[in-house]
Motif scaffolding. Structure first.
Motif, mmCIF file in Angstrom:
data_model
loop_
_atom_site.group_PDB
_atom_site.id
_atom_site.type_symbol
_atom_site.label_atom_id
_atom_site.label_comp_id
_atom_site.label_asym_id
_atom_site.label_seq_id
_atom_site.Cartn_x
_atom_site.Cartn_y
_atom_site.Cartn_z
ATOM 1 N N VAL A 62 -34.858 -15.496 7.701
ATOM 2 C CA VAL A 62 -34.818 -14.036 7.753
ATOM 3 C C VAL A 62 -35.035 -13.554 9.182
ATOM 4 C CG1 VAL A 62 -35.971 -11.924 6.995
ATOM 5 C CG2 VAL A 62 -35.559 -13.756 5.366
ATOM 6 N N ALA A 63 -35.965 -14.197 9.897
ATOM 7 C CA ALA A 63 -36.243 -13.799 11.275
ATOM 8 C C ALA A 63 -35.005 -13.935 12.151
ATOM 9 C CB ALA A 63 -37.391 -14.625 11.838
ATOM 10 N N GLN A 64 -34.244 -15.007 11.940
ATOM 11 C CA GLN A 64 -33.019 -15.179 12.723
ATOM 12 C C GLN A 64 -32.009 -14.085 12.395
ATOM 13 O OE1 GLN A 64 -30.057 -18.219 11.794
ATOM 14 N NE2 GLN A 64 -30.179 -18.967 13.901
ATOM 15 N N ALA A 65 -31.924 -13.728 11.115
ATOM 16 C CA ALA A 65 -31.006 -12.655 10.718
ATOM 17 C C ALA A 65 -31.417 -11.329 11.345
ATOM 18 C CB ALA A 65 -30.984 -12.536 9.198
ATOM 19 N N GLU A 66 -32.710 -11.042 11.362
ATOM 20 C CA GLU A 66 -33.204 -9.797 11.941
ATOM 21 C C GLU A 66 -32.917 -9.718 13.438
ATOM 22 O OE1 GLU A 66 -37.050 -8.586 9.217
ATOM 23 O OE2 GLU A 66 -37.281 -10.219 10.651
ATOM 24 N N ALA A 67 -32.956 -10.874 14.099
ATOM 25 C CA ALA A 67 -32.766 -10.900 15.549
ATOM 26 C C ALA A 67 -31.305 -10.961 15.963
ATOM 27 C CB ALA A 67 -33.513 -12.091 16.149
ATOM 28 N N SER A 68 -30.407 -11.167 14.996
ATOM 29 C CA SER A 68 -28.988 -11.282 15.331
ATOM 30 C C SER A 68 -28.438 -9.932 15.790
ATOM 31 C CB SER A 68 -28.199 -11.774 14.111
ATOM 32 O OG SER A 68 -28.224 -10.807 13.088
ATOM 33 N N GLN A 69 -27.410 -9.989 16.592
ATOM 34 C CA GLN A 69 -26.748 -8.778 17.069
ATOM 35 C C GLN A 69 -25.261 -8.885 16.761
ATOM 36 O OE1 GLN A 69 -28.133 -8.726 21.236
ATOM 37 N NE2 GLN A 69 -29.365 -6.928 20.700
ATOM 38 N N LEU A 70 -24.937 -8.633 15.507
ATOM 39 C CA LEU A 70 -23.552 -8.715 15.080
ATOM 40 C C LEU A 70 -22.737 -7.594 15.711
ATOM 41 C CD1 LEU A 70 -24.070 -9.395 11.257
ATOM 42 C CD2 LEU A 70 -23.662 -11.079 13.055
ATOM 43 N N THR A 71 -21.450 -7.869 15.899
ATOM 44 C CA THR A 71 -20.555 -6.842 16.409
ATOM 45 C C THR A 71 -20.299 -5.778 15.349
ATOM 46 O OG1 THR A 71 -19.487 -8.452 17.863
ATOM 47 C CG2 THR A 71 -18.286 -6.407 17.409
ATOM 48 N N THR A 72 -20.071 -6.221 14.124
ATOM 49 C CA THR A 72 -19.894 -5.313 12.996
ATOM 50 C C THR A 72 -20.753 -5.800 11.838
ATOM 51 O OG1 THR A 72 -17.996 -6.581 12.209
ATOM 52 C CG2 THR A 72 -17.541 -4.677 13.611
ATOM 53 N N ALA A 73 -21.131 -4.893 10.959
ATOM 54 C CA ALA A 73 -21.995 -5.246 9.835
ATOM 55 C C ALA A 73 -21.201 -5.960 8.751
ATOM 56 C CB ALA A 73 -22.639 -3.989 9.265
#
Length: 276
Positions: A62-73
């Motif tokens: 979950v922490a990795q997902a929270e820290a990700s910076q996707l271009t689009t959702a």
């Protein structure tokens, strides 16, 4: 890939039978995307194609997902664990419009630095590991179970499964909402709840949870009037009265502790079976 205009002769039934001529090469889908007011590279264009309906984004935790910076959702996110991959806390989440009122959620900020996107857990069977409670005899699995129960309440019922190998340590979560003078570790707040305690799992009340001779801690409990409650699975529940230093025998308590209880009466369709 460019598109070409192709012209056909059509017979009396509207079926094309041969090519009359071939037009000029059309614009690529990427060029049309740019002309529609979008900006970005071909990679951004491809991300936009899969953003709402493509495969879910996969993260270790979950922490990795929270820290990700996707271009689009993306529409869905899958995690392989809560604190580490394979720790039993892997879950599936879906994108939602607004922040959910329960703890089964996380948010991430897109790479534009401003757009915040919320995701809500949609895994059908919930586990305390998905909320940080593990069968290690150390972490407080009752707090994690409470978070899961609030998700189940929002859904109108569901399943909470203790299926790890080891001991789930349970701390008191405070005063029992339905029984003055009592405390509770796992409170069932709604109808239609199934708790599975696998044969590999032991639920054990932590040491020194009882604050006095007249404040027993119910391990699993609910208020009266509940229906469709099932607790089963072949596992073990331990009240650990020996570990409660404040207990002096000043209230009616059996030697094993109060493992499962209901207050208020009026329950229906309650099934408790195959526990140790």
């Amino acid at each position: 890939i460019g598109l070409k205009q192709v012209y056909y002769r059509v017979n009396s039934e509207g079926v094309p039978n041969n090519v009359l001529g071939q037009g000029v090469t059309g614009k690529s889908a990427y060029e049309i995307w740019l002309e529609s007011g979008n900006t970005g590279s071909i990679k951004d264009f491809l991300n936009a194609l899969t953003g709402s309906t493509g495969s879910p984004a996969d993260f270790s935790t979950v922490a990795q997902a929270e820290a990700s910076q996707l271009t689009t959702a993306v529409s869905h996110v899958v995690t392989q664990g809560y604190a580490a991959p394979g720790d039993g806390g892997g879950a599936r989440f879906k994108r939602v419009v607004a922040e959910p009122a329960h703890e089964g959620k996380f948010s991430l900020t897109l790479d534009d630095g401003t757009t915040v996107v919320w995701y809500e857990i949609v895994s059908e069977k919930l586990r305390p590991e998905m909320f940080g409670g593990f069968p290690d005899g150390v972490t407080d699995a009752a707090a994690a179970a409470g978070k899961a129960m609030r998700v189940i309440t929002a859904r109108g019922g569901g399943v909470l499964s203790f299926e790890g190998v080891g001991t789930y340590r349970l701390e008191s979560q405070g005063i029992h909402p339905d029984a003055s003078g009592h405390q509770v570790a796992i409170h069932i707040p709604c109808d239609g709840v199934e708790i599975i305690i696998a044969q590999s799992a032991t639920l054990k009340l932590a040491d020194d949870q009882q604050s006095g001779a007249s404040s027993p801690v119910e391990v699993i409990s609910w208020g009266g009037g509940r229906s469709n409650i099932c607790i089963q699975g072949g596992g073990t529940i331990q009240g650990n009265t020996a570990g409660q230093s404040a207990w002096t025998g000043g209230y009616q308590q059996n030697s094993s502790g109060t493992l499962i209880s209901s207050f208020g009466g009026g329950d229906s369709h309650i099934r408790i079976e195959n526990l140790r």
